[in-house]
Motif scaffolding. Sequence first.
Motif, short mmCIF file in Angstrom:
data_model
loop_
_atom_site.label_atom_id
_atom_site.label_comp_id
_atom_site.label_asym_id
_atom_site.label_seq_id
_atom_site.Cartn_x
_atom_site.Cartn_y
_atom_site.Cartn_z
N ALA A 120 -4.23 8.68 -3.80
CA ALA A 120 -3.60 9.77 -3.29
C ALA A 120 -3.16 9.65 -1.90
O ALA A 120 -2.38 10.39 -1.27
CB ALA A 120 -4.75 10.86 -3.04
N ASP A 121 -3.68 8.64 -1.09
CA ASP A 121 -3.03 8.40 0.50
C ASP A 121 -3.00 7.05 0.69
O ASP A 121 -3.51 6.04 -0.02
CB ASP A 121 -4.03 9.23 1.32
CG ASP A 121 -5.58 9.08 1.25
OD1 ASP A 121 -5.96 7.92 0.91
OD2 ASP A 121 -6.16 9.99 1.23
N THR A 122 -2.79 6.88 1.85
CA THR A 122 -2.62 5.43 2.30
C THR A 122 -3.89 4.68 2.40
O THR A 122 -4.13 3.51 2.37
CB THR A 122 -1.72 5.30 3.78
OG1 THR A 122 -2.50 6.18 4.65
CG2 THR A 122 -0.24 5.65 3.49
N GLN A 123 -5.18 5.29 2.99
CA GLN A 123 -6.33 4.83 3.07
C GLN A 123 -6.87 4.21 1.75
O GLN A 123 -7.26 3.22 1.70
CB GLN A 123 -7.31 5.76 3.68
CG GLN A 123 -8.66 5.13 4.25
CD GLN A 123 -9.65 6.19 4.76
OE1 GLN A 123 -8.94 7.17 5.07
NE2 GLN A 123 -10.77 5.84 5.01
N ALA A 124 -6.56 5.22 0.70
CA ALA A 124 -7.18 4.66 -0.38
C ALA A 124 -6.32 3.42 -1.07
O ALA A 124 -6.65 2.71 -1.90
CB ALA A 124 -7.09 5.96 -1.68
N ALA A 125 -4.95 3.62 -0.84
CA ALA A 125 -3.83 2.47 -1.22
C ALA A 125 -4.40 1.23 -0.74
O ALA A 125 -4.54 0.10 -1.12
CB ALA A 125 -2.52 2.85 -0.68
N SER B 154 1.10 -1.23 -0.07
CA SER B 154 -0.12 0.20 -0.07
C SER B 154 1.03 1.16 -0.12
O SER B 154 0.51 2.25 -0.66
CB SER B 154 -0.76 0.17 1.18
OG SER B 154 -1.69 -1.13 1.08
N GLY B 155 1.89 1.09 0.99
CA GLY B 155 3.01 2.29 0.82
C GLY B 155 3.48 2.50 -0.61
O GLY B 155 3.61 3.80 -1.22
N VAL C 134 1.03 4.79 -3.03
CA VAL C 134 0.57 6.05 -2.84
C VAL C 134 1.32 7.09 -3.73
O VAL C 134 2.45 6.89 -3.92
CB VAL C 134 1.02 6.73 -1.56
CG1 VAL C 134 0.55 8.08 -1.08
CG2 VAL C 134 0.36 5.73 -0.19
N GLY C 135 0.38 7.77 -4.44
CA GLY C 135 0.98 8.79 -5.26
C GLY C 135 0.80 8.30 -6.96
O GLY C 135 1.40 9.09 -7.67
#
Length: 497
Positions: A204-209, A194-195, A198-199
């Motif tokens: 956009a962020d870790t939660q979305a990832a 997940s990290g 990101v991007g």
Amino acid sequence: MGCCKVHHVEVTLRSLSPDTQGDEAIAEPVIHVGAWSLVPALLAVALAFLTREAVFSLLVACVVGLLIAGEGFWGLPELFQRALGNPAFIWVLLVELCIGVLVAFFLRSASTEEFARRMGTRLRSRKQVQLFGWFLGMLIFFSDYFSPLLTGPVLRSLTDRVGISREKLAFICDSTSAPMCVLVPFSAWAIFLSGLLVGIGPIADTQAALSFFIHSVVLDFYAWIAVAMVGLIAAGLVPDFGPMRRAENRASNEGKPLADGAVPMMSVELSEMKPAEQITRPRLTVNFFVPLAIVVSIAVGSYAATGSARILEAFMSAVAYLGIVLWLQRVPMKDLVATSMQGIKGVVPALLLLALAYSINAISQELGAAAYVVEATRGWLTPTWLPLLTFVLCGLISFSTGTSWGTYAIVMPIAMPVAFEFSGGAIDSLSLATLAALAGGGVFGDHCSPLSDTTILSSFGAASDHMDHVKTQLPYALAAAALSLALYAALGLVWWS
């Protein structure tokens, strides 16, 4: 770079932090030497299969890699310093030393012998023991290191008693470690993947990832098949085949857990240790279950509290506890120290092999092996075949480098932007399948590579000959990979062609 042609690449690799469960930090090569960059890893694998001497094979491959790099034979000391003088290897070394001492204490306290005797009254068949090992391996889903290091020593007496080969035990340990970890949304593997996401594209962020990763898990065909295959074989629904079948026939018919001439990863200092004469009545709860509870509670508790399982601290605490308990049970301090030294000696074969595996991985990274594979296959990527080729690419890199996490750091910035480009920047079945194929491909190559640290630790946990483990597991890994490729091909032809 000697006589080799140098190719410039534009691949940026991220470094892994020391708390990534011992996975080695990935170097940041800016050049590669073409196909020559693959020679050290391929030579190590070929020699290991031909000679059955993994240490010799890895050492020769390291020297060849240094010759390709233009450093020569005398570059070995510096290579060892670069590869081993880092927090990642020192962490693995300390974990293994603690495991060796803990196993030695278990043996001196007669705990494993008593556990095998009691469980033997309940698990009387090969099927029952194998299924128990399958469930135990799956329960330890938070660490691909902890799983084989606990499952192997706990089960070894049971599997020997019912005629299961050490190769089968190593297979159970290995196939329920990394394949299981990559399926669990709250494991370190999920956090790491997940990290890296990101991007990239709409992430956009870790939660979305993390949400994106969770939705992709259902399409990680290799991990599901690898874990399920253990249960199906253990239950007798799928028969053993290939070299594993011969190993199982030897163990069940001839009573030989190990093949003639096999060199188990755990030396005789541990495998033939006898209980202390002061232990007249084994105390299974105090001497076995409490130390295991300490290990599991600290590892799981620290993971729940901080997101990072404190594996080393867990084993250190268990060693300290059991040492004090044995001393209170009248085992002399001199005996405890001698037992500790025997435990450390017992893990030396595994440590030596791990050190050389880290070294060959380091020289391969410096030569740009992974970057070359990415560059050579980049032009083949199309929407129809993107997940399938991503799986193959990750499998090749992780097999040749022995690290799945390093493979993810390399391929993620390449494959996922391509997937989102094809999908118009949307999260759809193609992008989910690509991430799943990336995760499964990394596990596949790492799963069957003799250079992989988790493969080595599975051989150690089961006290199996390392190359016997690799040879017997390889057909199963290839079968799972072939079925995974067929499924990705079918999805590509139906959904994205």
